[in-house]
Scaffold this active site. Structure first.
Site, PDB file in Angstrom:
ATOM      1  N   LYS A  11       0.841  -1.201   0.000  1.00 40.78           N
ATOM      2  CA  LYS A  11       0.000   0.000   0.000  1.00 40.78           C
ATOM      3  C   LYS A  11       0.876   1.251   0.000  1.00 40.78           C
ATOM      4  O   LYS A  11       2.054   1.217   0.393  1.00 40.78           O
ATOM      5  CB  LYS A  11      -0.940   0.032   1.216  1.00 40.78           C
ATOM      6  CG  LYS A  11      -0.247   0.114   2.595  1.00 40.78           C
ATOM      7  CD  LYS A  11       0.004   1.529   3.119  1.00 40.78           C
ATOM      8  CE  LYS A  11       0.677   1.503   4.492  1.00 40.78           C
ATOM      9  NZ  LYS A  11       1.469   2.616   4.861  1.00 40.78           N
ATOM     10  N   ASP A 137      -2.367  -2.267  10.775  1.00 48.18           N
ATOM     11  CA  ASP A 137      -2.635  -2.133   9.337  1.00 48.18           C
ATOM     12  C   ASP A 137      -3.232  -3.402   8.721  1.00 48.18           C
ATOM     13  O   ASP A 137      -3.602  -3.414   7.542  1.00 48.18           O
ATOM     14  CB  ASP A 137      -1.328  -1.814   8.585  1.00 48.18           C
ATOM     15  CG  ASP A 137      -0.964  -0.334   8.675  1.00 48.18           C
ATOM     16  OD1 ASP A 137      -1.838   0.472   9.077  1.00 48.18           O
ATOM     17  OD2 ASP A 137       0.192   0.005   8.347  1.00 48.18           O
TER      18      ASP A 137
HETATM   19  P1  ATP Z   1       3.952  -0.172   7.879  1.00 52.04           P
HETATM   20  O1  ATP Z   1       3.766   0.494   6.549  1.00 52.04           O
HETATM   21  O2  ATP Z   1       2.722  -0.972   8.314  1.00 52.04           O
HETATM   22  O3  ATP Z   1       4.520   0.717   8.927  1.00 52.04           O
HETATM   23  P2  ATP Z   1       6.445  -1.234   7.040  1.00 52.04           P
HETATM   24  O4  ATP Z   1       6.314  -1.429   5.564  1.00 52.04           O
HETATM   25  O5  ATP Z   1       7.097   0.036   7.497  1.00 52.04           O
HETATM   26  O6  ATP Z   1       5.005  -1.341   7.674  1.00 52.04           O
HETATM   27  P3  ATP Z   1       7.252  -3.971   7.340  1.00 52.04           P
HETATM   28  O7  ATP Z   1       7.821  -4.229   5.984  1.00 52.04           O
HETATM   29  O8  ATP Z   1       5.928  -4.568   7.636  1.00 52.04           O
HETATM   30  O9  ATP Z   1       7.224  -2.418   7.671  1.00 52.04           O
HETATM   31  O10 ATP Z   1       8.370  -4.465   8.387  1.00 52.04           O
HETATM   32  C1  ATP Z   1       8.412  -4.032   9.720  1.00 52.04           C
HETATM   33  C2  ATP Z   1       9.169  -5.050  10.570  1.00 52.04           C
HETATM   34  O11 ATP Z   1       8.395  -6.257  10.667  1.00 52.04           O
HETATM   35  C3  ATP Z   1      10.514  -5.456  10.008  1.00 52.04           C
HETATM   36  O12 ATP Z   1      11.507  -5.045  10.913  1.00 52.04           O
HETATM   37  C4  ATP Z   1      10.497  -6.963   9.882  1.00 52.04           C
HETATM   38  O13 ATP Z   1      11.615  -7.603  10.437  1.00 52.04           O
HETATM   39  C5  ATP Z   1       9.229  -7.404  10.616  1.00 52.04           C
HETATM   40  N1  ATP Z   1       8.502  -8.457   9.878  1.00 52.04           N
HETATM   41  C6  ATP Z   1       7.906  -9.532  10.408  1.00 52.04           C
HETATM   42  N2  ATP Z   1       7.319 -10.274   9.475  1.00 52.04           N
HETATM   43  C7  ATP Z   1       7.531  -9.666   8.296  1.00 52.04           C
HETATM   44  C8  ATP Z   1       7.163  -9.974   6.959  1.00 52.04           C
HETATM   45  N3  ATP Z   1       6.468 -11.051   6.631  1.00 52.04           N
HETATM   46  N4  ATP Z   1       7.539  -9.092   5.987  1.00 52.04           N
HETATM   47  C9  ATP Z   1       8.215  -7.959   6.324  1.00 52.04           C
HETATM   48  N5  ATP Z   1       8.605  -7.655   7.569  1.00 52.04           N
HETATM   49  C10 ATP Z   1       8.266  -8.491   8.558  1.00 52.04           C
END
Ligand code: ATP
Length: 286
Positions: A11, A137
């Site tokens: 997203k 989310d």
């Molecule tokens: P948001 O936009 O909801 O803030 P994000 O894109 O910033 O999310 P994610 O990519 O979801 O962040 O990753 C956040 C943390 O979650 C990472 O430090 C990662 O180690 C952990 N994590 C656990 N499971 C997953 C997964 N399946 N994919 C990505 N990260 C994961």
């Protein structure tokens, strides 16, 4: 059903406002969420010994209980006392910790897949309720599309779909701690709030120019001074003719909306040549 494949879409935030903080520390948000075509791919296989495990092409990710995929599968396995388990393979394409809800969308896909494979009969609303216990989310990722997200992310209102524009998504080679961004925001006395209602109106009118004019992200005001690459990427996209460009979530990923796909291609090639991005994708609004 013993095997299943699912796409888990990322997203972007077309607008992101923080309007308060609950006593438990969670921030109250008002965000316009938009699904993009950039996705992870997950494949599922039932295990007869009841084990829940996973593999992934991304060696930086945990494959134990810290991974949201494992958490999501175990949540349903435990609640429904499933005797069989599931092995998950995650092909990661969405940049990690980059403001694109990559982990949340994987968890959403796992909840849907386990529901289907084990015929649990849960509705999307049922899955959203369970998803919220794993991440704010996740309910949105189950729902997808264009939506207004309020509360801590669990109050969702579907809005009419965003026009199908092309996007350039660029993540600089820098990581940003979401916690630090929110703590810094809390320390600010005031900040400018984006016009969320105006964004809803612009989307409903399918007015891309107005959508781009109304884009705003309060977290960008915090992240930009910390990560100079965010501003540079935004300015590069605008200079190549993006109709709008902004950071998504807490960053540091930047997206550009291009109605002119030739301009998008030129910008893509320029950023590729300069080698300033850890991840760079041409994609589009779903
Ligand atoms: P948001 O936009 O909801 O803030 P994000 O894109 O910033 O999310 P994610 O990519 O979801 O962040 O990753 C956040 C943390 O979650 C990472 O430090 C990662 O180690 C952990 N994590 C656990 N499971 C997953 C997964 N399946 N994919 C990505 N990260 C994961």
């Amino acid at each position: 059903m013993d095997q299943l494949r699912k796409k888990a879409y990322g997203k972007i935030n077309l607008a992101l406002d923080v309007i308060g903080r609950r006593d438990d520390g969670y921030h109250l948000v008002k965000m316009i969420m938009q699904t993009v075509e950039l996705h992870d791919e997950l494949s599922f296989e039932k295990t007869t010994d009841g084990s829940v495990s996973m593999t992934t092409n991304d060696s930086t990710l945990p494959v134990n209980d810290d991974n949201l995929c494992i958490k999501a599968a175990k949540l349903l396995k435990d609640e429904f006392h499933l005797t069989e388990g599931v092995n998950i393979h995650l092909e990661k394409n969405i940049p990690v910790a980059a403001g694109m809800a990559g982990g949340s969308t994987d968890a959403a896909a796992v909840l849907k897949a386990v529901n289907e494979m084990f015929e649990l009969g849960l509705s999307d609303e049922d899955l959203m309720e369970r998803g919220l216990s794993l991440g704010a989310d996740i309910p949105y990722c189950i729902m997808g599309g264009t939506a207004l997200s309020e509360g801590i992310g669990e109050e969702l209102t579907k809005i009419s779909p965003m026009p199908k524009v092309a996007l350039l998504i660029a993540k600089p080679p820098v990581n940003v701690s979401t916690g630090k961004v929110y703590t810094t925001l809390d320390s600010l006395e005031s900040y400018e709030h984006p016009d969320i209602d105006g964004m809803v109106r612009s989307i409903e009118e399918k007015n891309i120019k107005e959508i781009c004019n109304t884009m705003g992200n309060v977290l960008a005001d915090v992240t930009m001074p910390m990560v100079k690459e965010v501003e540079q990427l935004r300015d590069t996209m605008l200079s190549f003719g993006a109709d709008g460009a902004m950071m998504t979530g807490s960053g540091p990923t930047v997206f550009g909306i291009f109605t002119d796909e030739v301009a998008l291609d030129k910008c893509y090639l320029d950023l590729k040549e300069k080698n300033v991005c850890e991840r760079l994708y041409k994609t589009f609004v779903l």
